[in-house]
Scaffold this motif. Structure first.
Motif, short mmCIF file in Angstrom:
data_model
loop_
_atom_site.label_atom_id
_atom_site.label_comp_id
_atom_site.label_asym_id
_atom_site.label_seq_id
_atom_site.Cartn_x
_atom_site.Cartn_y
_atom_site.Cartn_z
N PRO A 111 0.81 -1.23 0.00
CA PRO A 111 0.00 0.00 0.00
C PRO A 111 0.83 1.27 0.00
O PRO A 111 0.34 2.34 -0.37
N GLN A 112 2.11 1.18 0.41
CA GLN A 112 2.95 2.37 0.43
C GLN A 112 3.25 2.90 -0.96
O GLN A 112 3.63 4.06 -1.11
N VAL A 113 3.08 2.07 -1.98
CA VAL A 113 3.36 2.50 -3.35
C VAL A 113 2.40 3.60 -3.78
O VAL A 113 2.80 4.66 -4.26
N ALA A 114 1.10 3.35 -3.61
CA ALA A 114 0.09 4.30 -4.08
C ALA A 114 -0.33 5.30 -3.01
O ALA A 114 -0.84 6.37 -3.33
N TRP A 115 -0.12 4.95 -1.73
CA TRP A 115 -0.62 5.79 -0.63
C TRP A 115 0.56 6.37 0.15
O TRP A 115 1.19 5.67 0.92
N LYS A 116 0.80 7.66 -0.01
CA LYS A 116 1.87 8.30 0.75
C LYS A 116 1.56 8.29 2.24
O LYS A 116 2.47 8.24 3.07
N MET A 117 0.27 8.34 2.60
CA MET A 117 -0.08 8.35 4.02
C MET A 117 0.21 7.00 4.69
O MET A 117 0.15 6.90 5.91
N ALA A 118 0.52 5.98 3.89
CA ALA A 118 0.87 4.68 4.46
C ALA A 118 2.37 4.53 4.69
O ALA A 118 2.82 3.48 5.14
N ARG A 119 3.13 5.57 4.41
CA ARG A 119 4.59 5.46 4.48
C ARG A 119 5.17 5.85 5.83
O ARG A 119 6.37 5.73 6.06
N GLY A 120 4.32 6.36 6.72
CA GLY A 120 4.79 6.67 8.06
C GLY A 120 5.57 7.95 8.19
O GLY A 120 6.49 8.03 9.00
N TYR A 121 5.22 8.98 7.40
CA TYR A 121 5.90 10.26 7.52
C TYR A 121 5.58 10.88 8.88
O TYR A 121 4.43 10.96 9.30
N LYS A 122 6.57 11.34 9.58
CA LYS A 122 6.43 11.86 10.93
C LYS A 122 5.57 13.12 10.93
O LYS A 122 5.84 14.07 10.21
N GLY A 123 4.52 13.10 11.75
CA GLY A 123 3.68 14.28 11.90
C GLY A 123 2.80 14.59 10.73
O GLY A 123 2.27 15.70 10.62
N ALA A 124 2.61 13.64 9.80
CA ALA A 124 1.79 13.91 8.63
C ALA A 124 0.35 14.24 9.01
O ALA A 124 -0.31 15.04 8.35
N PHE A 125 -0.14 13.62 10.07
CA PHE A 125 -1.50 13.89 10.56
C PHE A 125 -1.41 14.52 11.94
O PHE A 125 -0.96 13.89 12.90
N GLY A 126 -1.80 15.77 12.02
CA GLY A 126 -1.85 16.44 13.31
C GLY A 126 -0.59 17.19 13.71
O GLY A 126 -0.60 17.93 14.68
N GLY A 127 0.50 16.99 12.97
CA GLY A 127 1.74 17.64 13.35
C GLY A 127 2.54 16.79 14.32
O GLY A 127 2.08 15.76 14.83
N GLU A 128 3.74 17.22 14.63
CA GLU A 128 4.64 16.43 15.46
C GLU A 128 4.27 16.48 16.94
O GLU A 128 4.54 15.53 17.68
N LYS A 129 3.65 17.55 17.40
CA LYS A 129 3.37 17.68 18.83
C LYS A 129 2.37 16.62 19.31
O LYS A 129 2.63 15.92 20.29
N ILE A 130 1.23 16.51 18.66
CA ILE A 130 0.23 15.55 19.12
C ILE A 130 0.72 14.13 18.95
O ILE A 130 0.33 13.23 19.69
N ASN A 131 1.60 13.88 18.00
CA ASN A 131 2.15 12.54 17.78
C ASN A 131 3.37 12.26 18.65
O ASN A 131 3.88 11.14 18.65
N GLY A 132 3.85 13.27 19.36
CA GLY A 132 5.00 13.07 20.24
C GLY A 132 4.58 12.36 21.52
O GLY A 132 3.45 12.50 22.00
N TYR A 133 5.49 11.60 22.09
CA TYR A 133 5.19 10.84 23.30
C TYR A 133 4.73 11.72 24.47
O TYR A 133 3.78 11.35 25.18
N PRO A 134 5.37 12.86 24.73
CA PRO A 134 4.95 13.65 25.91
C PRO A 134 3.48 14.08 25.84
O PRO A 134 2.74 13.94 26.82
N VAL A 135 3.05 14.60 24.70
CA VAL A 135 1.68 15.10 24.59
C VAL A 135 0.69 13.94 24.54
O VAL A 135 -0.32 13.93 25.26
N TRP A 136 0.98 12.94 23.71
CA TRP A 136 0.03 11.83 23.56
C TRP A 136 -0.13 11.06 24.86
O TRP A 136 -1.26 10.82 25.32
N LEU A 137 0.98 10.67 25.46
CA LEU A 137 0.90 9.91 26.71
C LEU A 137 0.36 10.78 27.84
O LEU A 137 -0.26 10.26 28.78
N GLY A 138 0.58 12.09 27.74
CA GLY A 138 0.00 12.99 28.73
C GLY A 138 -1.52 12.97 28.68
O GLY A 138 -2.20 12.88 29.73
#
Length: 586
Positions: A111-138
């Motif tokens: 699926p990574q071939v046709a779907w860039k969102m399947a490639r695991g780009y850091k912060g692609a959804f929501g930005g890096e803050k919400i996906n970071g451990y401190p904020v998410w685990l908080g």
């Protein structure tokens, strides 16, 4: 022999690299430049393909296919781009190989071939803050600390809280591009919550236990979290294409056009901006004569998805580019706060201050509500409208009206119309008629946008083609149902199972117009949550942003439970107003 050949090839390429240098992997989302453009490759096409096919990730994936796939490679500025095809599966792998070192820079499979969102780009959804451990685990910690019943640590209610947070495990794998691990992990908690909602609806008894904190602590925490969420959205989030489509639709409506069929496209329109890192030019002169950033598939949502952005559009405007988009941030924040306020009103109406504070806290602290907000999508609009419909539960017209507004945002909400057609008792013709009247009025309140076109009938056809038809026919790897498209060993084709479950869901939703006959607020919330979870379970294109669709009603059934029926089954009567002084003392 194969490994020996690859090793020999790699050794042969070593002298081409400067001794003592470190090779850095470029960020695929940024534009890279080569100071001295390399026009002649050091590695042959055959060698580049061999290096790519021998790469562990690629080699493991190719084991699922017949040997000797079709391959090709192109060279540009020191980089080989390799493509691999296999029969009906089409392109099954692609990536890049550094010509100077022979290192595989990128490797995308399945699926990574046709779907860039399947490639695991850091912060692609929501930005890096919400996906970071401190904020998410908080958020996770606050959610648990605020809602766990410490006096009954092994209660079903506490297990429900863990289930609601367990989607984080799937998201962790998704953020690393491991789609075939991430997606199956979604279904156990979905099934658990579905079964729990059905059980609560059957017994019409709230689960034992409740939050142990005083009302003022939960209320203060909700206010603090609300402010934090606003700041996090405005200062440390991104806007994905879903949110961008909202402001485009609002612009079209305010310019006297239906949004459907009028979104900015690339096609052969004249370019009016620079190319991105992959050479694609998205800024094009549209038929309105304005240079706009393309979003050709943005008109696939209900009309309320665009009407909801009109206030933000009128306040902040739009530059016709995919920039910061303050109108989108404003809309995301607005409906996030409206959902939390609506839950507080529902809780206060049916349970007093304690239930109000607990219900609002659930939305404020659950990390996936902020995940949707930080992604700035339209996924908080539908549940917020449905919550406010629940707040006017005793109004037949009001229930139907809000179901229409929510359903013409995200179509999933349309499935709750049969259930909501009867409260507190089903099978009453007048109640059903008034609910349908409210639904018609709500539909008219949003579909007037089709009257902006010269031919409303043609506009209606365009609406159907761009929304319902497209959504039904779309393919996606973000569920277990459509993995048969990859024709790979070990991935089952579950289309027939999916179709059977979809039929079962529709039949079950329609049956709720008749059964159960008597509906308490608890039973209504539990069955609403069950229907929406059922919709997501059989959805081909599923995503974590959809979790807030059902969350408010699961919370009102399992975490901040509404009142159920009396001890014996009898016609439900609206409870008397709660004495707030007594509720506070409790």
């Amino acid at each position: 022999m194969r490994l020996a050949a690859v090793a020999a090839l790699a050794l042969a390429l070593v002298p081409a690299a400067h001794a003592g240098t470190t090779t850095s992997v470029p960020n695929p989302l940024t534009t890279t430049t080569t100071p001295l453009a390399q026009t002649q490759p050091r590695t042959t096409k055959k060698q580049a393909i061999a290096l790519f096919l021998a790469y562990d990730k690629v080699a493991d994936w190719l084991k699922r296919y017949p040997p000797k796939p079709v391959t090709d490679a192109t060279f540009k500025q020191g980089i080989w781009t390799v493509n691999v095809w296999s029969g009906k599966a089409g392109e099954i792998a692609t990536g890049t190989v550094d010509d100077g070192t022979g290192a595989v820079v990128d490797a995308w499979t399945g699926p990574q071939v046709a779907w860039k969102m399947a490639r695991g780009y850091k912060g692609a959804f929501g930005g890096e803050k919400i996906n970071g451990y401190p904020v998410w685990l908080g958020f996770c910690a606050i959610f648990l600390l605020g809602l766990v019943d410490w006096r009954r640590p092994f209660s079903m209610r506490n297990l429900d809280l863990v289930a609601l947070l367990s989607f984080s495990v799937s998201l962790w794998f998704f953020n690393r591009g491991d789609i075939f691990t991430a997606m199956p992990l979604v279904y156990p908690p979905l099934l658990w919550l579905l079964l729990r909602c059905v059980w609560i609806a059957r017994t019409d008894r709230p689960p034992r236990g409740f939050a142990v904190w005083p009302v003022w602590v939960l209320a203060a925490a909700s206010v603090f979290l609300a402010g934090f969420k606003v700041g996090l959205n405005w200062r440390a989030s991104n806007v994905i294409d879903v949110g961008y489509s909202g402001v485009i639709g609002a612009d079209r409506i305010m310019r006297g056009q239906s949004p459907y069929g009028h979104f900015p496209v690339e096609d052969s329109r004249p370019a009016c901006g620079p190319a991105d890192s992959e050479g694609e030019i998205r800024d094009r002169i549209q038929t309105n004569g304005i240079c706009e950033n393309a979003n050709p598939l943005g008109d696939t949502y209900g009309p309320m998805s665009y009407i909801a952005y009109i206030p933000g559009y009128e306040i902040f405007g739009w530059t016709h580019k995919w920039d910061f988009l303050p109108a989108v941030h404003f809309t995301s924040i607005l409906f996030d706060l409206l959902a939390m306020l609506g839950l507080a009103l529902v809780g206060r109406r049916f349970g007093g201050p304690r239930l109000a504070a607990t219900a609002a806290f659930t939305w404020a602290a659950w990390p996936f509500t902020q995940y949707a907000s930080s992604s700035n999508t339209n996924d908080a609009i539908a549940p917020a409208l449905l919550i406010w419909g629940f707040a006017v539960l005793t109004s037949d017209v009001g229930r139907g009206f809000f179901v229409a507004l929510s359903g013409w945002t995200k179509f999933a909400s349309l499935l709750v119309l049969p259930l909501w057609s009867g409260y507190p008792e089903a099978r009453r013709p007048r109640t059903i008629a008034m609910t349908l009247l409210g639904f018609v009025l709500g539909s008219a309140a949003v579909f007037w946008v089709l009257l902006l076109e010269p031919s409303p009938l043609h506009a209606a056809r365009v609406f159907y083609d761009r929304t319902v038809s497209w959504q039904i026919g779309r393919a996606s790897p973000f569920s277990i149902w459509d993995w048969g498209q990859y024709h790979a060993k070990g991935l089952p084709d579950l289309h027939l199972v999916q179709r059977a479950l979809q039929v079962l869901l529709v039949v079950g939703a329609l049956a709720l117009a008749w059964f159960p006959r008597y509906r308490s607020p608890l039973r209504m919330a539990a069955l609403t949550g069950a229907v929406l979870i059922g919709f997501e379970l059989v959805l081909t294109h599923w995503f974590y942003l959809y979790l807030p669709w059902f969350f408010p009603f699961v919370a009102l059934a399992l975490v901040a439970p509404l009142p159920g029926a009396p001890p014996r089954e009898q016609p439900f009567r609206e409870p008397p107003p709660v004495d707030e002084h007594v509720a506070v003392e409790a």
